[in-house]
Design an enzyme around this catalytic site. Structure first.
Site, PDB file in Angstrom:
ATOM      1  N   ARG A  76       0.802  -1.232   0.000  1.00 23.30           N
ATOM      2  CA  ARG A  76       0.000   0.000   0.000  1.00 23.30           C
ATOM      3  C   ARG A  76       0.832   1.277   0.000  1.00 23.30           C
ATOM      4  O   ARG A  76       0.575   2.202  -0.768  1.00 23.30           O
ATOM      5  CB  ARG A  76      -0.915   0.069   1.241  1.00 23.30           C
ATOM      6  CG  ARG A  76      -2.261  -0.567   1.064  1.00 23.30           C
ATOM      7  CD  ARG A  76      -2.685  -1.150   2.365  1.00 23.30           C
ATOM      8  NE  ARG A  76      -1.743  -2.190   2.712  1.00 23.30           N
ATOM      9  CZ  ARG A  76      -1.878  -3.455   2.327  1.00 23.30           C
ATOM     10  NH1 ARG A  76      -2.913  -3.830   1.666  1.00 23.30           N
ATOM     11  NH2 ARG A  76      -0.950  -4.352   2.628  1.00 23.30           N
ATOM     12  N   THR A  77       1.817   1.334   0.906  1.00 24.10           N
ATOM     13  CA  THR A  77       2.542   2.602   1.043  1.00 24.10           C
ATOM     14  C   THR A  77       3.304   2.898  -0.249  1.00 24.10           C
ATOM     15  O   THR A  77       3.234   4.006  -0.796  1.00 24.10           O
ATOM     16  CB  THR A  77       3.482   2.546   2.262  1.00 24.10           C
ATOM     17  OG1 THR A  77       2.717   2.140   3.393  1.00 24.10           O
ATOM     18  CG2 THR A  77       4.114   3.893   2.540  1.00 24.10           C
TER      19      THR A  77
ATOM     20  N   ARG B 182      11.502   3.950   3.071  1.00 21.90           N
ATOM     21  CA  ARG B 182      11.121   2.969   4.096  1.00 21.90           C
ATOM     22  C   ARG B 182      12.327   2.072   4.346  1.00 21.90           C
ATOM     23  O   ARG B 182      12.983   1.636   3.409  1.00 21.90           O
ATOM     24  CB  ARG B 182       9.953   2.114   3.621  1.00 21.90           C
ATOM     25  CG  ARG B 182       9.764   0.877   4.496  1.00 21.90           C
ATOM     26  CD  ARG B 182       8.535   0.093   4.183  1.00 21.90           C
ATOM     27  NE  ARG B 182       7.342   0.808   4.605  1.00 21.90           N
ATOM     28  CZ  ARG B 182       6.135   0.226   4.674  1.00 21.90           C
ATOM     29  NH1 ARG B 182       5.995  -1.048   4.351  1.00 21.90           N
ATOM     30  NH2 ARG B 182       5.091   0.911   5.064  1.00 21.90           N
TER      31      ARG B 182
ATOM     32  N   HIS C 280       5.659   5.929  11.567  1.00 17.25           N
ATOM     33  CA  HIS C 280       5.098   5.826  10.210  1.00 17.25           C
ATOM     34  C   HIS C 280       4.121   6.994  10.022  1.00 17.25           C
ATOM     35  O   HIS C 280       2.907   6.806   9.958  1.00 17.25           O
ATOM     36  CB  HIS C 280       4.395   4.471  10.082  1.00 17.25           C
ATOM     37  CG  HIS C 280       4.052   4.059   8.684  1.00 17.25           C
ATOM     38  ND1 HIS C 280       4.135   4.903   7.587  1.00 17.25           N
ATOM     39  CD2 HIS C 280       3.607   2.870   8.201  1.00 17.25           C
ATOM     40  CE1 HIS C 280       3.762   4.236   6.508  1.00 17.25           C
ATOM     41  NE2 HIS C 280       3.437   3.010   6.842  1.00 17.25           N
TER      42      HIS C 280
ATOM     43  N   LYS D 185      27.039  -2.606  -2.345  1.00 16.91           N
ATOM     44  CA  LYS D 185      28.500  -2.460  -2.521  1.00 16.91           C
ATOM     45  C   LYS D 185      29.117  -1.755  -1.324  1.00 16.91           C
ATOM     46  O   LYS D 185      30.306  -1.482  -1.303  1.00 16.91           O
ATOM     47  CB  LYS D 185      28.800  -1.622  -3.772  1.00 16.91           C
ATOM     48  CG  LYS D 185      28.275  -2.183  -5.067  1.00 16.91           C
ATOM     49  CD  LYS D 185      28.733  -1.254  -6.198  1.00 16.91           C
ATOM     50  CE  LYS D 185      28.000  -1.538  -7.485  1.00 16.91           C
ATOM     51  NZ  LYS D 185      28.235  -0.474  -8.476  1.00 16.91           N
TER      52      LYS D 185
HETATM   53  C1  NCD Z   1       1.971  -1.012   8.077  1.00 17.84           C
HETATM   54  C2  NCD Z   1       3.457  -0.846   8.173  1.00 17.84           C
HETATM   55  O1  NCD Z   1       4.187  -1.088   7.199  1.00 17.84           O
HETATM   56  O2  NCD Z   1       3.895  -0.446   9.237  1.00 17.84           O
HETATM   57  N1  NCD Z   1       1.499  -1.140   6.780  1.00 17.84           N
HETATM   58  C3  NCD Z   1       1.301  -0.029   6.016  1.00 17.84           C
HETATM   59  O3  NCD Z   1       2.175   0.782   5.838  1.00 17.84           O
HETATM   60  N2  NCD Z   1       0.088   0.164   5.509  1.00 17.84           N
HETATM   61  C4  NCD Z   1       1.431  -2.026   9.016  1.00 17.84           C
HETATM   62  C5  NCD Z   1       2.035  -3.395   9.049  1.00 17.84           C
HETATM   63  O4  NCD Z   1       2.940  -3.737   8.296  1.00 17.84           O
HETATM   64  O5  NCD Z   1       1.563  -4.170   9.889  1.00 17.84           O
END
Ligand code: NCD
Length: 360
Positions: free
Chosen positions: A53-54, A103, A131, A82
């Site tokens: 999703r993100t 991320r 997040h 590397k």
């Molecule tokens: C979450 C995350 O990556 O922290 N997912 C997301 O970004 N929608 C929640 C999860 O992974 O449980």
């Protein structure tokens, strides 16, 4: 109120949120108006950790604004393999793009990235720490479903220790009046002390419970989370806890008729699939709001002028301690200046965990 990075919830203010959300509402109402509003801009998408999703929603958001996107969803193909430092990778990526989204499993990685970037940096999740753009998604969902965000009882249920989304959501709710929390988890998976310390400092209301059935009748929003398998050191401990909460149709009988069920997703077993058709299930809509609010964010960040990041020197207070959190970015990237956390001078400015005093 302009900001240049979104690496932690502390970067947001109520005024900033109100502006962002009103832009989002206009995007929802008149999407066509925005179709070319970031033409010529480029999003750099750096995903060192899995995401659906993100990652997709940021890419979709950029493309719906007319921007281009480059990046990776697996660092194996990058010069990190590397031995390139994060600082150098960020300097390069910033040179080619208008905004960076990152991320990483390493806590504080987005804070570190922002120190070396000429373009805005967005934290799309740093280990079990925070997040903030999921929080924007969550706030948008609550505002859209309930008409406002304050005066609300929210149950946060599941892995409150390792779930970064709930850490950020709890902090952001400080911006609104009349919020109380029910923290529903086994003791082993309760909020880290830096989250609870901050809630206590600012006087946020909360009750702790191990039973979802006991508190569900009280809730306006139930925010379910997955037990975060990848953050467990002990596989047996994960197996013991993984099915501790399962939201079923039966359990929902005790809930308010207008309670919203939210979940950042991915779901594993914690919401049974027969709940999906319940009118209270908001989690799939929530994912769509994620793309819309990220459009509002990119629209702001992509038009900011490039700025050489100021040289950050070690903070003299932090020099008294070293972070020992094995997931903290400062352990691998030892060149990073030592920074102090907003939540206390004995805490690491990257991951918020207590530092060990070198005087001991
Ligand atoms: C979450 C995350 O990556 O922290 N997912 C997301 O970004 N929608 C929640 C999860 O992974 O449980």
């Amino acid at each position: 109120m302009a900001i240049r990075k979104l690496v932690n919830v502390a970067d947001m203010s109520r005024e900033w949120w109100d502006d962002l959300y009103s832009r989002c509402r206009d995007i929802i109402a008149r999407p066509g108006v925005y179709a070319d509003s970031c033409r010529g801009k480029i999003l750099a998408s750096m995903f060192y950790e899995p995401s659906t999703r993100t990652n997709f929603s940021f890419q979709a958001a950029a493309q719906r604004l007319g921007a281009g996107v480059f990046g990776f969803s697996d660092p194996v193909g990058t010069s990190a393999s590397k031995g390139e430092t994060l600082a150098d990778t960020i300097r390069m990526t910033a040179a080619y793009s208008s905004t960076i989204v990152i991320r990483s499993p390493q806590e504080g990685s987005a804070t570190a990235s922002a120190l070396y970037s000429e373009v805005p940096v967005i934290n799309a999740g740093d280990g079990g720490h925070s997040h903030p753009t999921q929080t924007l998604t969550d706030l948008t969902t609550i505002a859209q479903k309930r008409g406002k965000i304050g005066n609300i009882r929210i149950g946060l249920c599941g892995d409150l220790k390792n779930g970064r989304t709930v850490h950020s959501l709890a902090e952001a709710m400080e911006m609104f009046e009349g919020v109380s929390f029910y923290l529903i988890s086994p003791k082993e998976l309760s909020f880290p002390d830096y989250v609870l310390d901050r809630m206590n400092q600012v006087g946020q209301k909360y009750e702790v419970s191990e039973s979802l059935a006991d508190v569900i009748p009280e809730l306006d929003v139930l925010y379910m989370t997955r037990i975060q398998r990848e953050r467990f050191k002990d596989a047996g401990e994960y197996r013991r806890l993984k099915d501790i909460y399962i939201l079923t149709k039966k359990l929902l009988e005790g809930a308010k008729k207008d309670m919203q069920i939210m979940h950042p997703l991915p779901r594993v077993d914690e919401i049974s699939t027969d709940v999906d058709t319940d009118p209270r299930a908001a989690y799939f809509e929530q994912a769509r709001y994620g793309m819309l609010i990220r459009m509002a964010l990119l629209l702001e960040f992509m038009h900011l002028p490039r700025e050489v990041p100021p040289v950050t020197l070690s903070d003299p207070y932090a020099a008294a301690g070293e972070c020992t959190n094995p997931a903290c970015i400062t352990l691998s990237d030892t060149y990073l200046p030592r920074l102090v956390s907003r939540s206390g001078s004995d805490r690491c400015g990257y991951c918020d965990k207590k530092v060990t005093s070198m005087l001991l």
